[in-house]
Scaffold this motif. Structure first.
Motif, PDB file in Angstrom:
ATOM      1  N   GLU A  12     133.223  -1.936  78.175  1.00  0.00           N
ATOM      2  CA  GLU A  12     134.556  -2.404  78.569  1.00  0.00           C
ATOM      3  C   GLU A  12     135.551  -2.253  77.430  1.00  0.00           C
ATOM      4  O   GLU A  12     135.172  -2.296  76.246  1.00  0.00           O
ATOM      5  CB  GLU A  12     134.521  -3.885  78.961  1.00  0.00           C
ATOM      6  N   SER A  13     136.809  -2.112  77.800  1.00  0.00           N
ATOM      7  CA  SER A  13     137.898  -2.092  76.823  1.00  0.00           C
ATOM      8  C   SER A  13     139.169  -2.566  77.507  1.00  0.00           C
ATOM      9  O   SER A  13     139.220  -2.654  78.743  1.00  0.00           O
ATOM     10  CB  SER A  13     138.086  -0.690  76.241  1.00  0.00           C
ATOM     11  N   GLY A  14     140.178  -2.873  76.698  1.00  0.00           N
ATOM     12  CA  GLY A  14     141.478  -3.207  77.251  1.00  0.00           C
ATOM     13  C   GLY A  14     141.844  -4.679  77.225  1.00  0.00           C
ATOM     14  O   GLY A  14     142.955  -5.044  77.613  1.00  0.00           O
ATOM     15  N   GLY A  15     140.927  -5.521  76.791  1.00  0.00           N
ATOM     16  CA  GLY A  15     141.260  -6.938  76.706  1.00  0.00           C
ATOM     17  C   GLY A  15     142.220  -7.229  75.567  1.00  0.00           C
ATOM     18  O   GLY A  15     142.549  -6.350  74.772  1.00  0.00           O
ATOM     19  N   GLY A  23     152.392 -14.244  82.896  1.00  0.00           N
ATOM     20  CA  GLY A  23     153.231 -13.315  83.645  1.00  0.00           C
ATOM     21  C   GLY A  23     153.049 -11.873  83.265  1.00  0.00           C
ATOM     22  O   GLY A  23     153.560 -10.974  83.951  1.00  0.00           O
ATOM     23  N   GLY A  24     152.327 -11.624  82.193  1.00  0.00           N
ATOM     24  CA  GLY A  24     152.103 -10.266  81.719  1.00  0.00           C
ATOM     25  C   GLY A  24     150.984  -9.550  82.450  1.00  0.00           C
ATOM     26  O   GLY A  24     150.396 -10.083  83.402  1.00  0.00           O
ATOM     27  N   SER A  25     150.708  -8.342  81.972  1.00  0.00           N
ATOM     28  CA  SER A  25     149.708  -7.490  82.612  1.00  0.00           C
ATOM     29  C   SER A  25     148.768  -6.902  81.565  1.00  0.00           C
ATOM     30  O   SER A  25     149.147  -6.717  80.401  1.00  0.00           O
ATOM     31  CB  SER A  25     150.382  -6.328  83.354  1.00  0.00           C
ATOM     32  N   LEU A  26     147.553  -6.625  82.008  1.00  0.00           N
ATOM     33  CA  LEU A  26     146.575  -5.888  81.221  1.00  0.00           C
ATOM     34  C   LEU A  26     145.790  -4.998  82.165  1.00  0.00           C
ATOM     35  O   LEU A  26     145.618  -5.339  83.343  1.00  0.00           O
ATOM     36  CB  LEU A  26     145.595  -6.819  80.517  1.00  0.00           C
ATOM     37  N   ARG A  27     145.289  -3.893  81.643  1.00  0.00           N
ATOM     38  CA  ARG A  27     144.357  -3.062  82.405  1.00  0.00           C
ATOM     39  C   ARG A  27     143.061  -2.942  81.642  1.00  0.00           C
ATOM     40  O   ARG A  27     143.035  -2.435  80.515  1.00  0.00           O
ATOM     41  CB  ARG A  27     144.923  -1.672  82.690  1.00  0.00           C
ATOM     42  N   GLY A  36     128.075  -4.818  80.965  1.00  0.00           N
ATOM     43  CA  GLY A  36     128.695  -4.435  79.717  1.00  0.00           C
ATOM     44  C   GLY A  36     128.667  -5.599  78.739  1.00  0.00           C
ATOM     45  O   GLY A  36     128.157  -6.678  79.043  1.00  0.00           O
ATOM     46  N   GLN A  37     129.273  -5.376  77.570  1.00  0.00           N
ATOM     47  CA  GLN A  37     129.245  -6.390  76.518  1.00  0.00           C
ATOM     48  C   GLN A  37     130.356  -7.421  76.687  1.00  0.00           C
ATOM     49  O   GLN A  37     130.326  -8.478  76.046  1.00  0.00           O
ATOM     50  CB  GLN A  37     129.359  -5.721  75.138  1.00  0.00           C
ATOM     51  N   GLY A  38     131.312  -7.129  77.551  1.00  0.00           N
ATOM     52  CA  GLY A  38     132.410  -8.058  77.801  1.00  0.00           C
ATOM     53  C   GLY A  38     133.630  -7.775  76.939  1.00  0.00           C
ATOM     54  O   GLY A  38     133.515  -7.242  75.830  1.00  0.00           O
ATOM     55  N   THR A  39     134.789  -8.142  77.477  1.00  0.00           N
ATOM     56  CA  THR A  39     136.044  -8.026  76.729  1.00  0.00           C
ATOM     57  C   THR A  39     136.857  -9.295  76.958  1.00  0.00           C
ATOM     58  O   THR A  39     136.987  -9.762  78.091  1.00  0.00           O
ATOM     59  CB  THR A  39     136.819  -6.765  77.131  1.00  0.00           C
TER      60      THR A  39
END
Length: 117
Positions: A6-9, A15-19, A108-111
């Motif tokens: 995983e990636s992206g954390g 109110g924001g966004s993440l992918r 996965g290993q987690g994010t």
């Protein structure tokens, strides 16, 4: 061997966004459904979203429905979780999961995702 990364954390304001992305290897990705889970320390993992092998069947938990979108790119062996309108209560470690490859789950290993002002 089966590997999920995983990636992206990160840290984001309410109110924001993440992918989030999950890169898979070691198996025929396009043959398998994939899932995203999340977990707080000391708590059980919560199923967030599921996507079928083709991407045609998708399910969400009530807590994220309308805000999160799961998708996959079978050419890139990657599953995504687009998270919009994030709330502090979305703060968890997020895990990618292949629920059943040769009759066993892989993780996965987690994010870490932290939603805070």
């Amino acid at each position: 061997q089966v590997k999920l990364v995983e990636s992206g954390g990160g840290l984001v304001q309410p109110g924001g966004s993440l992918r989030l992305s999950c890169a898979a290897s070691g198996f025929t990705f396009s043959n398998y459904a994939m899932r995203w889970y999340r977990q707080a320390a000391g708590k059980e993992r919560e199923l967030v979203a599921t996507i079928s092998s083709t991407g045609k069947v998708i399910n969400y938990s009530d807590s994220v429905k309308g805000r999160f979108t799961i998708s996959r790119d079978n050419a890139k062996n990657t599953v995504y979780l687009q998270m919009n309108s994030l709330k502090p209560e979305d703060t968890f470690v997020y895990y990618c999961n292949a629920p059943s490859i040769n009759s066993r789950p892989y993780w996965g290993q987690g994010t870490q995702v932290t939603v805070s002002s």
